[in-house]
Design a protein around this motif. Structure first.
Motif, PDB file in Angstrom:
ATOM      1  N   ASP A 195      -0.434  -6.027  -4.217  1.00 25.93           N
ATOM      2  CA  ASP A 195       0.556  -5.010  -3.836  1.00 25.93           C
ATOM      3  C   ASP A 195       1.737  -4.982  -4.806  1.00 25.93           C
ATOM      4  N   ILE A 196       1.427  -4.890  -6.113  1.00 26.56           N
ATOM      5  CA  ILE A 196       2.458  -4.933  -7.147  1.00 26.56           C
ATOM      6  C   ILE A 196       3.150  -3.573  -7.313  1.00 26.56           C
ATOM      7  N   TYR A 197       4.463  -3.613  -7.179  1.00 26.51           N
ATOM      8  CA  TYR A 197       5.317  -2.466  -7.481  1.00 26.51           C
ATOM      9  C   TYR A 197       6.250  -2.864  -8.621  1.00 26.51           C
ATOM     10  N   LYS A 198       6.568  -1.903  -9.484  1.00 24.59           N
ATOM     11  CA  LYS A 198       7.570  -2.145 -10.520  1.00 24.59           C
ATOM     12  C   LYS A 198       8.373  -0.869 -10.738  1.00 24.59           C
ATOM     13  N   THR A 199       9.679  -1.008 -10.571  1.00 23.83           N
ATOM     14  CA  THR A 199      10.592   0.121 -10.712  1.00 23.83           C
ATOM     15  C   THR A 199      11.621  -0.170 -11.798  1.00 23.83           C
ATOM     16  N   PHE A 200      11.849   0.804 -12.658  1.00 22.48           N
ATOM     17  CA  PHE A 200      12.909   0.735 -13.656  1.00 22.48           C
ATOM     18  C   PHE A 200      13.914   1.833 -13.312  1.00 22.48           C
ATOM     19  N   GLY A 201      15.053   1.437 -12.766  1.00 29.26           N
ATOM     20  CA  GLY A 201      16.006   2.445 -12.308  1.00 29.26           C
ATOM     21  C   GLY A 201      15.390   3.255 -11.179  1.00 29.26           C
ATOM     22  N   GLU A 202      15.285   4.557 -11.387  1.00 29.52           N
ATOM     23  CA  GLU A 202      14.671   5.426 -10.386  1.00 29.52           C
ATOM     24  C   GLU A 202      13.203   5.716 -10.697  1.00 29.52           C
ATOM     25  N   ASN A 203      12.706   5.125 -11.774  1.00 30.81           N
ATOM     26  CA  ASN A 203      11.327   5.386 -12.191  1.00 30.81           C
ATOM     27  C   ASN A 203      10.387   4.323 -11.638  1.00 30.81           C
ATOM     28  N   GLU A 204       9.540   4.692 -10.704  1.00 28.13           N
ATOM     29  CA  GLU A 204       8.572   3.765 -10.121  1.00 28.13           C
ATOM     30  C   GLU A 204       7.294   3.817 -10.953  1.00 28.13           C
ATOM     31  N   VAL A 205       7.076   2.779 -11.761  1.00 25.73           N
ATOM     32  CA  VAL A 205       5.950   2.771 -12.708  1.00 25.73           C
ATOM     33  C   VAL A 205       4.665   2.279 -12.055  1.00 25.73           C
TER      34      VAL A 205
ATOM     35  N   GLY B 290       2.016  -0.299  -5.853  1.00 25.96           N
ATOM     36  CA  GLY B 290       1.159  -1.014  -4.906  1.00 25.96           C
ATOM     37  C   GLY B 290      -0.217  -1.364  -5.432  1.00 25.96           C
ATOM     38  N   ILE B 291      -0.282  -1.983  -6.603  1.00 27.15           N
ATOM     39  CA  ILE B 291      -1.579  -2.307  -7.217  1.00 27.15           C
ATOM     40  C   ILE B 291      -2.057  -3.687  -6.779  1.00 27.15           C
ATOM     41  N   SER B 292      -3.298  -3.756  -6.324  1.00 27.23           N
ATOM     42  CA  SER B 292      -3.961  -5.014  -5.968  1.00 27.23           C
ATOM     43  C   SER B 292      -5.285  -5.078  -6.701  1.00 27.23           C
ATOM     44  N   ALA B 293      -5.583  -6.240  -7.297  1.00 23.74           N
ATOM     45  CA  ALA B 293      -6.848  -6.405  -8.018  1.00 23.74           C
ATOM     46  C   ALA B 293      -7.091  -7.886  -8.282  1.00 23.74           C
ATOM     47  N   LYS B 294      -8.351  -8.226  -8.535  1.00 24.14           N
ATOM     48  CA  LYS B 294      -8.724  -9.589  -8.904  1.00 24.14           C
ATOM     49  C   LYS B 294      -9.404  -9.563 -10.261  1.00 24.14           C
ATOM     50  N   PHE B 295      -9.051 -10.545 -11.107  1.00 28.15           N
ATOM     51  CA  PHE B 295      -9.628 -10.673 -12.439  1.00 28.15           C
ATOM     52  C   PHE B 295     -10.327 -12.023 -12.515  1.00 28.15           C
ATOM     53  N   THR B 296     -11.629 -12.009 -12.742  1.00 27.01           N
ATOM     54  CA  THR B 296     -12.438 -13.218 -12.609  1.00 27.01           C
ATOM     55  C   THR B 296     -12.667 -13.934 -13.935  1.00 27.01           C
ATOM     56  N   ALA B 297     -12.885 -15.249 -13.846  1.00 27.14           N
ATOM     57  CA  ALA B 297     -13.102 -16.089 -15.020  1.00 27.14           C
ATOM     58  C   ALA B 297     -14.451 -15.810 -15.651  1.00 27.14           C
TER      59      ALA B 297
END
Length: 250
Positions: free
Chosen positions: A6-16, A19-26
């Motif tokens: 559930d990753i969110y990243k906002t710069f000022g008013e810009n929501e880049v 809500g990203i969820s993912a798994k990266f496997t070995a």
């Protein structure tokens, strides 16, 4: 394994990122793809700690990286290798010195041990004997391989690669893809690659996360991507193939 929740990243008013969820496997090539401005590089920077997520969590093998302070993150950082888009080699250092830079920074190895490791890494990327050259004396493809050699010098568990084929001709791009794939399989590395290169997607895309407007829009393998009915993904794939075909004619 690396997991983002559930990753969110906002710069000022810009929501880049939204809500990203993912798994990266070995042992797999995990690709993050998407158009310009979709949030690919921002997500990569959130995973490695260059950006702190506005909301959400990042886990490295069940360790909550997001909640750690700088000191607590150091053991994980020493297990991370990175290849930046422009290779980010130090112009004033030789190939050998560039590869040994992380070893000087993070290990207590002797000079002989560090040199042995540098020579091993150079041999592994087919640049044996190029120790004393400077970046200005290298081709674009050679710079990428030196960047890979430096990225694996610490024997990483996690390898992050940002646009590895940027600026390279198709033949060299394939060689770089094959090298990354070999290293990932050989050392069971959790490899995360940001790319817009459809040849890479179809060639080594074990696991693919497609971002669109800051959201995870599709997830699957390179075998599944050809049969998807996802409108935005199909549009991205078609546009990418068209651009690559056009470049190939120039």
């Amino acid at each position: 394994m690396i997991e983002v929740k559930d990753i969110y990243k906002t710069f000022g008013e810009n929501e880049v990122l939204k809500g990203i969820s993912a798994k990266f496997t070995a042992g797999k090539n995990n690709l993050i793809i998407g158009g310009s401005g979709s949030g690919k590089t921002t997500l990569l920077k959130c995973i490695v700690g260059l950006h702190d997520p506005t909301k959400g969590q990042v886990f490295f093998d069940d360790q909550n990286f997001t909640e750690m302070n700088f000191t607590q993150r150091v053991p994980i950082r020493t297990e991370i290798g990175m290849l930046f888009q422009n290779s980010a080699l130090f112009d004033s250092m030789t190939v050998e010195e560039n590869i040994m830079f992380p070893l000087n920074l993070f290990t207590q190895q002797t000079s002989a041990e560090k040199l042995d490791r540098a020579n091993f890494c150079l041999k592994r990327v087919n640049l044996e004997g190029k120790n004393k050259l400077y970046p200005s004396e290298l081709s674009g493809g050679m710079k990428k391989r030196v960047g890979i050699a430096r990225a694996i010098s610490m024997q990483p568990k996690y390898l992050f690669v940002d646009e590895p084929n940027s600026g390279l001709d198709p033949k060299t791009s394939i060689l770089i893809d094959e090298l990354i794939n070999e290293l990932t399989e050989e050392y069971k590395i959790t490899t995360v690659i940001v790319t817009h290169d459809m040849n890479s997607v179809m060639g080594i895309g074990d696991h693919i996360v497609f971002l669109h407007e800051g959201k995870k829009w599709w997830e699957g393998s390179n075998k599944e991507i050809a049969h998807t009915d996802n409108k935005e993904l199909n549009s991205f794939v078609f546009a990418s193939k068209f651009m690559q075909a056009a470049k190939g004619k120039l």
